[in-house]
Design a protein around this motif. Structure first.
Motif, PDB file in Angstrom:
ATOM      1  N   ARG A  16      49.001  74.277  49.620  1.00  0.00           N
ATOM      2  CA  ARG A  16      48.444  72.921  49.758  1.00  0.00           C
ATOM      3  C   ARG A  16      49.561  71.882  49.820  1.00  0.00           C
ATOM      4  O   ARG A  16      49.515  70.927  50.615  1.00  0.00           O
ATOM      5  CB  ARG A  16      47.504  72.659  48.578  1.00  0.00           C
ATOM      6  CG  ARG A  16      46.667  71.409  48.697  1.00  0.00           C
ATOM      7  CD  ARG A  16      45.640  71.342  47.589  1.00  0.00           C
ATOM      8  NE  ARG A  16      44.577  72.327  47.768  1.00  0.00           N
ATOM      9  CZ  ARG A  16      44.382  73.383  46.973  1.00  0.00           C
ATOM     10  NH1 ARG A  16      45.184  73.585  45.922  1.00  0.00           N
ATOM     11  NH2 ARG A  16      43.394  74.223  47.220  1.00  0.00           N
ATOM     12  N   ARG A  64      50.473  69.295  52.956  1.00  0.00           N
ATOM     13  CA  ARG A  64      50.471  67.839  52.773  1.00  0.00           C
ATOM     14  C   ARG A  64      51.837  67.202  52.950  1.00  0.00           C
ATOM     15  O   ARG A  64      51.939  65.982  53.086  1.00  0.00           O
ATOM     16  CB  ARG A  64      49.936  67.512  51.372  1.00  0.00           C
ATOM     17  CG  ARG A  64      48.462  67.852  51.177  1.00  0.00           C
ATOM     18  CD  ARG A  64      48.027  67.577  49.760  1.00  0.00           C
ATOM     19  NE  ARG A  64      46.594  67.774  49.569  1.00  0.00           N
ATOM     20  CZ  ARG A  64      45.971  67.663  48.406  1.00  0.00           C
ATOM     21  NH1 ARG A  64      46.657  67.343  47.312  1.00  0.00           N
ATOM     22  NH2 ARG A  64      44.664  67.854  48.315  1.00  0.00           N
ATOM     23  N   VAL A 105      42.647  76.504  51.269  1.00  0.00           N
ATOM     24  CA  VAL A 105      43.287  75.229  51.626  1.00  0.00           C
ATOM     25  C   VAL A 105      42.811  74.678  52.968  1.00  0.00           C
ATOM     26  O   VAL A 105      43.352  73.680  53.451  1.00  0.00           O
ATOM     27  CB  VAL A 105      44.833  75.372  51.636  1.00  0.00           C
ATOM     28  CG1 VAL A 105      45.330  75.777  50.257  1.00  0.00           C
ATOM     29  CG2 VAL A 105      45.303  76.358  52.690  1.00  0.00           C
ATOM     30  N   ASP A 110      42.074  70.950  53.004  1.00  0.00           N
ATOM     31  CA  ASP A 110      43.291  70.130  53.069  1.00  0.00           C
ATOM     32  C   ASP A 110      43.808  70.037  54.503  1.00  0.00           C
ATOM     33  O   ASP A 110      44.268  68.980  54.942  1.00  0.00           O
ATOM     34  CB  ASP A 110      44.366  70.731  52.158  1.00  0.00           C
ATOM     35  CG  ASP A 110      43.901  70.859  50.723  1.00  0.00           C
ATOM     36  OD1 ASP A 110      44.051  69.888  49.967  1.00  0.00           O
ATOM     37  OD2 ASP A 110      43.363  71.922  50.375  1.00  0.00           O
TER      38      ASP A 110
END
Length: 236
Positions: free
Chosen positions: A27, A31, A60, A63
């Motif tokens: 994750r 990001r 994930v 995300d």
């Protein structure tokens, strides 16, 4: 019926749970401003199995979707790109291509029609990639390039691939791969990783290690492309 994260990645429903630290690490990479190769490599220890890693990637997906939306990536490219995770997992095992899979989840590479393209240019332009799939016919390639131009504009495009090897065009001059290569101004540069082209071509054409393909008893080519590649490699 609702679409699950497993559906979006085109992977079998994953029953195994993954360690929270693994999903958290993935994750963080998704990001981040840029993908850190060392950080990615450190996540996949010997204890991390294919099933566990796939479970973490499924975890994930929200995300990844959030990042794609924030970056303005069109839904068509998101849907097509995420399916590449399952495609790569089945062909090579997701452990071996994790940096590439993360580039898809991050939206660094998007898929528009038959081709994929990097969203950040390199020194010579925006990198094109050719995912496993159907034939590279003139129509599907032209359609894909038109979609890429619609998203990125009239930008320079560059492709580094064994498909562009002039030797392959000599062996299969009337095929789709030769027609694809003729769209480019070919430059043959010194490769600091000599031999990497041979490894790449057997990976994508045969899905086998180079040593096995070199063994005429172990691997018998069945298509014109396989025969051309095997003949070139085995003749030195």
């Amino acid at each position: 019926m609702s679409i699950t994260a497993s559906d979006l990645l085109d992977v079998q429903a994953v029953a195994s749970d993954s360690p929270p630290a693994l999903a958290d690490g993935l994750r963080a990479i998704i990001r981040a401003d840029a993908q850190d190769a060392a950080q990615t490599q450190a996540l996949v220890t010997d204890e991390v199995t294919e099933e566990v890693l796939l479970a973490a990637l499924v975890a994930v997906v929200p995300d990844a979707l959030e990042r794609h939306v924030a970056q303005g990536i069109v839904a068509e490219a998101t849907a097509a790109g995420l399916r590449d995770v399952g495609r790569k997992a089945r062909a090579y095992g997701v452990r071996t291509v994790l940096p590439w899979v993360l580039s898809i989840l991050r939206g660094d590479v998007i898929e528009l029609g038959r081709l994929q393209v990097e969203r950040v240019p390199g020194p010579n332009g925006y990198g094109l990639h050719i995912p496993e799939g159907g034939p590279l016919t003139a129509d599907v390639v032209s359609d894909s390039l038109a979609r890429i131009r619609t998203v990125l504009g009239d930008v320079p495009l560059v492709c580094s691939s064994w498909i562009l090897d002039p030797a392959l065009q000599e062996d299969l001059p009337t095929g789709n791969l030769a027609a694809f290569a003729r769209r480019f101004a070919i430059e043959v540069a010194d490769d600091p990783n000599a031999g990497s082209g041979s490894d790449a071509v057997v990976k994508f054409v045969f899905h086998r290690p180079l040593a096995e393909v070199m063994d005429e008893d172990a691997v018998v080519p069945t298509t014109s492309l396989e025969r051309a590649v095997a003949r070139r490699l085995r003749s030195g």
